[in-house]
Write a protein that holds these residues in place. Structure first.
Motif, mmCIF file in Angstrom:
data_model
loop_
_atom_site.group_PDB
_atom_site.id
_atom_site.type_symbol
_atom_site.label_atom_id
_atom_site.label_comp_id
_atom_site.label_asym_id
_atom_site.label_seq_id
_atom_site.Cartn_x
_atom_site.Cartn_y
_atom_site.Cartn_z
ATOM 1 N N ALA A 235 -24.078 27.817 16.058
ATOM 2 C CA ALA A 235 -23.888 29.331 15.887
ATOM 3 C C ALA A 235 -22.893 29.740 16.518
ATOM 4 C CB ALA A 235 -25.303 29.872 16.126
ATOM 5 N N VAL A 236 -22.123 29.217 17.403
ATOM 6 C CA VAL A 236 -20.902 29.687 18.167
ATOM 7 C C VAL A 236 -19.966 28.495 17.929
ATOM 8 C CG1 VAL A 236 -22.507 31.377 19.657
ATOM 9 C CG2 VAL A 236 -21.751 28.903 20.327
ATOM 10 N N THR A 237 -18.787 28.649 18.542
ATOM 11 C CA THR A 237 -17.791 27.634 18.543
ATOM 12 C C THR A 237 -17.740 26.812 19.759
ATOM 13 O OG1 THR A 237 -16.369 28.966 17.087
ATOM 14 C CG2 THR A 237 -15.353 27.195 18.368
ATOM 15 N N LEU A 238 -18.001 25.504 19.936
ATOM 16 C CA LEU A 238 -17.889 24.793 21.044
ATOM 17 C C LEU A 238 -16.507 23.807 20.903
ATOM 18 C CD1 LEU A 238 -19.412 23.268 23.411
ATOM 19 C CD2 LEU A 238 -20.234 21.777 21.804
ATOM 20 N N THR A 239 -15.901 23.943 21.977
ATOM 21 C CA THR A 239 -15.040 23.195 22.383
ATOM 22 C C THR A 239 -14.944 22.541 23.633
ATOM 23 O OG1 THR A 239 -13.638 24.808 23.549
ATOM 24 C CG2 THR A 239 -13.192 24.797 21.079
ATOM 25 N N GLY A 240 -14.461 21.141 23.754
ATOM 26 C CA GLY A 240 -14.507 20.321 24.886
ATOM 27 C C GLY A 240 -15.684 19.468 24.679
ATOM 28 N N ASP A 241 -16.449 19.232 26.061
ATOM 29 C CA ASP A 241 -17.015 18.113 26.287
ATOM 30 C C ASP A 241 -18.492 18.559 25.439
ATOM 31 O OD1 ASP A 241 -18.970 16.157 27.151
ATOM 32 O OD2 ASP A 241 -18.592 16.358 29.076
ATOM 33 N N GLU A 242 -19.066 17.768 24.518
ATOM 34 C CA GLU A 242 -20.397 18.302 23.926
ATOM 35 C C GLU A 242 -21.387 18.087 24.686
ATOM 36 O OE1 GLU A 242 -20.314 16.535 19.888
ATOM 37 O OE2 GLU A 242 -18.725 17.670 19.300
ATOM 38 N N GLU A 243 -21.322 17.076 25.701
ATOM 39 C CA GLU A 243 -22.251 16.510 26.555
ATOM 40 C C GLU A 243 -23.012 17.746 27.530
ATOM 41 O OE1 GLU A 243 -25.063 14.108 28.821
ATOM 42 O OE2 GLU A 243 -24.093 13.881 26.994
ATOM 43 N N LEU A 244 -22.012 19.067 27.856
ATOM 44 C CA LEU A 244 -22.393 20.080 28.410
ATOM 45 C C LEU A 244 -23.615 20.724 27.684
ATOM 46 C CD1 LEU A 244 -19.530 20.975 30.463
ATOM 47 C CD2 LEU A 244 -21.386 19.620 31.235
ATOM 48 N N ALA A 245 -23.173 20.997 26.287
ATOM 49 C CA ALA A 245 -24.036 21.560 25.621
ATOM 50 C C ALA A 245 -25.266 20.847 25.343
ATOM 51 C CB ALA A 245 -23.407 21.794 24.132
ATOM 52 N N ARG A 246 -25.475 19.819 25.315
ATOM 53 C CA ARG A 246 -26.642 18.739 25.250
ATOM 54 C C ARG A 246 -27.277 19.122 26.760
ATOM 55 N NH1 ARG A 246 -29.066 15.165 27.314
ATOM 56 N NH2 ARG A 246 -27.554 14.290 28.630
ATOM 57 N N VAL A 247 -26.856 19.011 27.674
ATOM 58 C CA VAL A 247 -27.371 19.333 28.959
ATOM 59 C C VAL A 247 -28.256 20.620 29.021
ATOM 60 C CG1 VAL A 247 -27.087 19.486 31.381
ATOM 61 C CG2 VAL A 247 -26.161 17.415 30.308
ATOM 62 N N TRP A 248 -27.358 21.496 28.828
ATOM 63 C CA TRP A 248 -27.769 22.953 28.706
ATOM 64 C C TRP A 248 -29.245 23.050 27.815
ATOM 65 C CZ3 TRP A 248 -27.126 26.933 31.550
ATOM 66 C CH2 TRP A 248 -27.761 28.310 31.294
ATOM 67 N N ARG A 249 -29.100 22.624 26.614
ATOM 68 C CA ARG A 249 -30.256 22.718 25.508
ATOM 69 C C ARG A 249 -31.492 21.943 26.211
ATOM 70 N NH1 ARG A 249 -31.393 24.462 20.848
ATOM 71 N NH2 ARG A 249 -29.179 25.698 20.920
ATOM 72 N N GLU A 250 -31.234 20.757 26.817
ATOM 73 C CA GLU A 250 -32.470 19.669 27.375
ATOM 74 C C GLU A 250 -32.914 20.440 28.507
ATOM 75 O OE1 GLU A 250 -31.401 15.898 27.216
ATOM 76 O OE2 GLU A 250 -31.059 15.900 24.860
ATOM 77 N N THR A 251 -32.149 20.895 29.544
ATOM 78 C CA THR A 251 -32.587 21.284 30.865
ATOM 79 C C THR A 251 -32.849 22.687 31.211
ATOM 80 O OG1 THR A 251 -30.457 21.311 31.821
ATOM 81 C CG2 THR A 251 -31.611 19.098 31.529
ATOM 82 N N SER A 252 -32.384 23.874 30.402
ATOM 83 C CA SER A 252 -32.183 25.199 30.688
ATOM 84 C C SER A 252 -33.391 26.071 30.347
ATOM 85 C CB SER A 252 -31.217 25.723 30.205
ATOM 86 O OG SER A 252 -31.163 25.913 28.689
ATOM 87 N N GLY A 253 -34.716 25.596 29.627
ATOM 88 C CA GLY A 253 -35.628 26.149 29.607
ATOM 89 C C GLY A 253 -36.396 26.547 30.657
ATOM 90 N N ILE A 254 -36.858 27.928 30.594
ATOM 91 C CA ILE A 254 -37.390 28.643 31.834
ATOM 92 C C ILE A 254 -38.751 28.196 31.835
ATOM 93 C CG2 ILE A 254 -38.000 30.821 32.703
ATOM 94 C CD1 ILE A 254 -34.950 30.024 32.685
ATOM 95 N N THR A 255 -39.365 27.793 32.923
ATOM 96 C CA THR A 255 -40.579 27.374 33.082
ATOM 97 C C THR A 255 -41.209 28.472 34.139
ATOM 98 O OG1 THR A 255 -40.204 25.772 34.983
ATOM 99 C CG2 THR A 255 -40.449 25.200 32.848
ATOM 100 N N TRP A 256 -42.372 29.010 34.124
ATOM 101 C CA TRP A 256 -43.075 30.022 34.750
ATOM 102 C C TRP A 256 -43.879 29.501 35.929
ATOM 103 C CZ3 TRP A 256 -40.481 34.085 33.622
ATOM 104 C CH2 TRP A 256 -39.861 34.180 32.239
ATOM 105 N N SER A 257 -44.410 28.213 35.917
ATOM 106 C CA SER A 257 -45.358 27.690 36.910
ATOM 107 C C SER A 257 -44.837 27.116 37.962
ATOM 108 C CB SER A 257 -46.109 26.880 36.171
ATOM 109 O OG SER A 257 -45.526 25.584 35.931
#
Length: 257
Positions: A235-257
């Motif tokens: 939905a936006v433009t990604l340049t550079g290392d696509e791995e960082l986008a994957r890391v963000w998507r897989e680990t950035s979810g907010i947990t409340w407990s």
């Protein structure tokens, strides 16, 4: 943003969420929240609204557990959501600036914290409800989006409990094309993300300049929803290392407990 602006944002987002939920219907799938249907979204958000209302209205200075999710469904559930949302808006409007109550992120005051947190809680869940419609999540006002990116990067992911880590030091830059705001997020294996903020024309601590391993570029509202994992990276433009986008998507979810 001022507290009254957050409250106005919360009021508008809750109304829009209810409209989208009514149009989609309680059984519609919520693509941005895999496994959820609209009824799950309404039950969750209504629970959060009532929990925050109780903390603010009764000025609880210690953590209070939420009251659990309702089992209502259909039109009764939608009414329950609308009533809870209206109650939260009213409680925040009535709260004094001197309010003292429990919070869980740094803020200028408890009133500022809860107004901001619930504005973004509801804006993100508004996008969830809209994802159940063919048109998908609608736009977010740029000022709200920039503030929400700040809250996410500086507050939620400034905490030690953030799970966003990289084996080697890496740098992710986020650049809003419509507002000129720039965030530089420094990642490592041992610390939570460290974010610096600048603009296209003025840097603060070098936030807008220097090398970056990857960069996300787009309108502020699209970046807001991408970083909250409500829109795909494309939905936006990604340049550079696509791995960082994957890391963000897989680990950035907010947990409340």
């Amino acid at each position: 943003m001022k507290a009254e602006e957050y409250i106005d944002t919360l009021a508008a987002a809750g109304r829009a969420l209810a409209v989208a939920a009514a149009e989609a219907g309680p059984d519609a799938e919520v693509p941005t929240c895999p496994g959820w249907r609209v009824r799950d979204l309404l039950r969750h958000t209504s629970m959060v609204h009532r929990w925050a209302t109780d903390l603010v209205a009764h000025a609880h200075t210690t953590y209070q557990p939420d009251g659990g999710e309702t089992s209502l469904d259909g039109d009764e559930l939608l009414t329950h959501f609308r009533e809870g949302h209206a109650g939260l808006v009213a409680a925040l409007r009535a709260a004094p600036e001197s309010l003292e109550c429990w919070t869980f992120l740094p803020a200028p005051s408890p009133l500022a914290f809860w107004a901001r947190r619930q504005a973004h809680e509801t804006t993100v869940h508004r996008a969830d409800a809209e994802s159940a419609l063919a048109a998908g999540p609608g736009p977010v006002e740029p000022t709200v989006a920039v503030d929400g990116i700040d809250e996410l990067l500086f507050r939620f992911h400034g905490r030690d409990r953030s799970r966003v880590r990289t084996a080697e030091p890496r740098t992710l830059r986020v650049r809003a094309t419509d507002t000129g705001d720039v965030w530089t997020v420094r990642l490592s294996a041992t610390e939570p993300p460290r974010t610096e903020r600048g603009t296209a024309n003025r840097t603060e601590r070098g936030a807008a300049t220097g090398p970056a391993d990857a960069e996300l570029v787009g309108a502020a509202d699209r970046l807001y929803l991408v970083l909250w994992n409500r829109l795909p990276v494309d939905a936006v433009t990604l340049t550079g290392d696509e791995e960082l986008a994957r890391v963000w998507r897989e680990t950035s979810g907010i947990t409340w407990s």
